[in-house]
Design an enzyme around this catalytic site. Structure first.
Site, short mmCIF file in Angstrom:
data_model
loop_
_atom_site.label_atom_id
_atom_site.label_comp_id
_atom_site.label_asym_id
_atom_site.label_seq_id
_atom_site.Cartn_x
_atom_site.Cartn_y
_atom_site.Cartn_z
N ARG A 246 0.85 -1.18 0.00
CA ARG A 246 0.00 0.00 0.00
C ARG A 246 0.89 1.24 0.00
O ARG A 246 2.02 1.21 0.49
CB ARG A 246 -0.92 0.02 1.23
CG ARG A 246 -2.05 -1.00 1.15
CD ARG A 246 -3.11 -0.56 0.15
NE ARG A 246 -4.27 -1.45 0.12
CZ ARG A 246 -4.46 -2.41 -0.75
NH1 ARG A 246 -3.52 -2.66 -1.66
NH2 ARG A 246 -5.54 -3.15 -0.72
N HIS A 294 -1.30 1.22 -10.02
CA HIS A 294 -2.01 0.28 -9.13
C HIS A 294 -2.67 -0.84 -9.94
O HIS A 294 -3.87 -1.13 -9.80
CB HIS A 294 -3.06 1.00 -8.29
CG HIS A 294 -3.34 0.31 -6.99
ND1 HIS A 294 -3.52 0.98 -5.81
CD2 HIS A 294 -3.44 -1.01 -6.68
CE1 HIS A 294 -3.75 0.12 -4.83
NE2 HIS A 294 -3.71 -1.11 -5.35
#
Length: 331
Positions: A246, A294
């Site tokens: 993350r 992402h």
């Protein structure tokens, strides 16, 4: 404490009203799969959801399907029986905006492992075999060989030995890399060729043998800021850093310092504190940093819809503990 204490729900094991909430992603790509999975349910997103909230009937929503949901929207959905993350983590959800009895579920997708493994193997090979330089050479029509180092002479460390980390470790071992893994607590069932480390006392030894370091940790209060300057200074000089965990795992200013010092030589980043990454962010202008938006791995919409159905059915039968995330651990 887990989120196992839930208020009673209708006897039906299928939700009647489902909302899709995100402030960073267009969620309409999920709608066909949810329509197929829940043919009798009303689906709300965008203007339709805003209109429902404005009408005072927001308590009709049974399920909120979320990716970085606006906290103010979650807070007014007072009838929720399930908050369903569309990812393997729940760190993108403001849990403070939820009533304490609402179960929060994440996606557990066996197909996600193959996608992440393919991305991680590509990222390791891309830098270790100097593919970035070959792309530049080809653009300039230049036939030039770069140093060739056998995979067995390149040490790859994986921080986070959950299912995704383990899948990546097995693939990298099969290619021939010297692989080591670190986790916060001891793990069993690891490959025999994997060098295993755990806990704070073994972290420095682990980091000292990582020519490439891959972050695949879950994001919790303990792991936020894991990739800081102190950690990077424990890596071999010029190491390659890959973050597919993350964005909050990385202290961005510390990374820029480590790059300027030459402590970190190359970086591959797929996750960021702010997404999409703003056009003026300094990462865009640094050729040592490779940015992907992402996309390391994705779960198919049909899998998300199916798991939502299974989770809601379990919660309806009083078995929330079996499917809900342990909110203290974060996974």
């Amino acid at each position: 404490m887990t989120s196992e204490n839930t208020r009673p729900v209708r006897e039906s094991s299928a939700p009647r009203h489902i909302a899709f909430l995100s402030k960073t992603l267009a969620m309409d790509f999920l709608v066909p799969a949810y329509r197929e999975q829940f043919p009798d349910a009303a689906l709300y997103l965008g203007d339709d959801l805003q209109a429902l909230i404005a009408s005072g009937h927001s308590d009709d929503i049974d399920v909120a399907v979320c990716w970085h949901p606006p906290a103010e929207q979650l807070a007014v959905l007072s009838g929720l029986k399930l908050v369903q993350s569309i990812a393997a983590g729940i760190d993108h959800i403001d849990l403070g905006s939820l009533a304490p009895f609402v179960p929060v579920c994440r996606i557990i997708d066996t197909e996600m492992g193959s996608g992440m493994t393919a991305f991680v193997c590509w990222a390791v090979i891309h830098r270790q075999r100097h593919m970035d330089r070959y792309i530049e050479h080809a653009t300039n029509r230049r036939w030039q060989e770069e140093p060739i180092v056998a995979p067995v002479r390149h040490r790859v460390g994986i921080a986070g030995m959950g299912s995704l980390g383990l899948s990546c470790a097995r693939a990298l071992l099969a290619i021939g890399y010297d692989v080591r893994g670190w986790s916060r607590s001891p793990k069993t069932g690891l490959p025999a060729d994997l060098k295993a480390f755990h806990g704070e006392t073994q972290k420095a030894e682990f980091l000292g043998g990582c020519d490439t370091l891959i972050c695949l940790l879950p994001l919790t209060g303990e792991t936020a800021g894991f990739l800081d300057l102190a950690l990077m200074r424990q890596l071999p000089r010029g190491a390659h850093l890959i973050n597919v965990g993350r964005g909050a795992h990385l202290v961005e200013d510390d990374l820029l310092t480590a790059l300027d010092e030459g402590q970190v030589g190359a970086v591959t980043l797929d996750t960021f504190n702010i997404e999409p990454l703003p056009p003026g962010h300094p990462f865009w202008n640094d050729e040592r940093i490779l940015i992907t938006p992402h996309i390391a791995t994705r779960t198919a919409p049909r899998v998300i819809a199916q798991q939502t159905a299974l989770n809601f059915a379990a919660i309806s039968k009083g078995r929330a503990k079996e499917v809900a995330v342990d909110l203290e651990r974060g996974y």
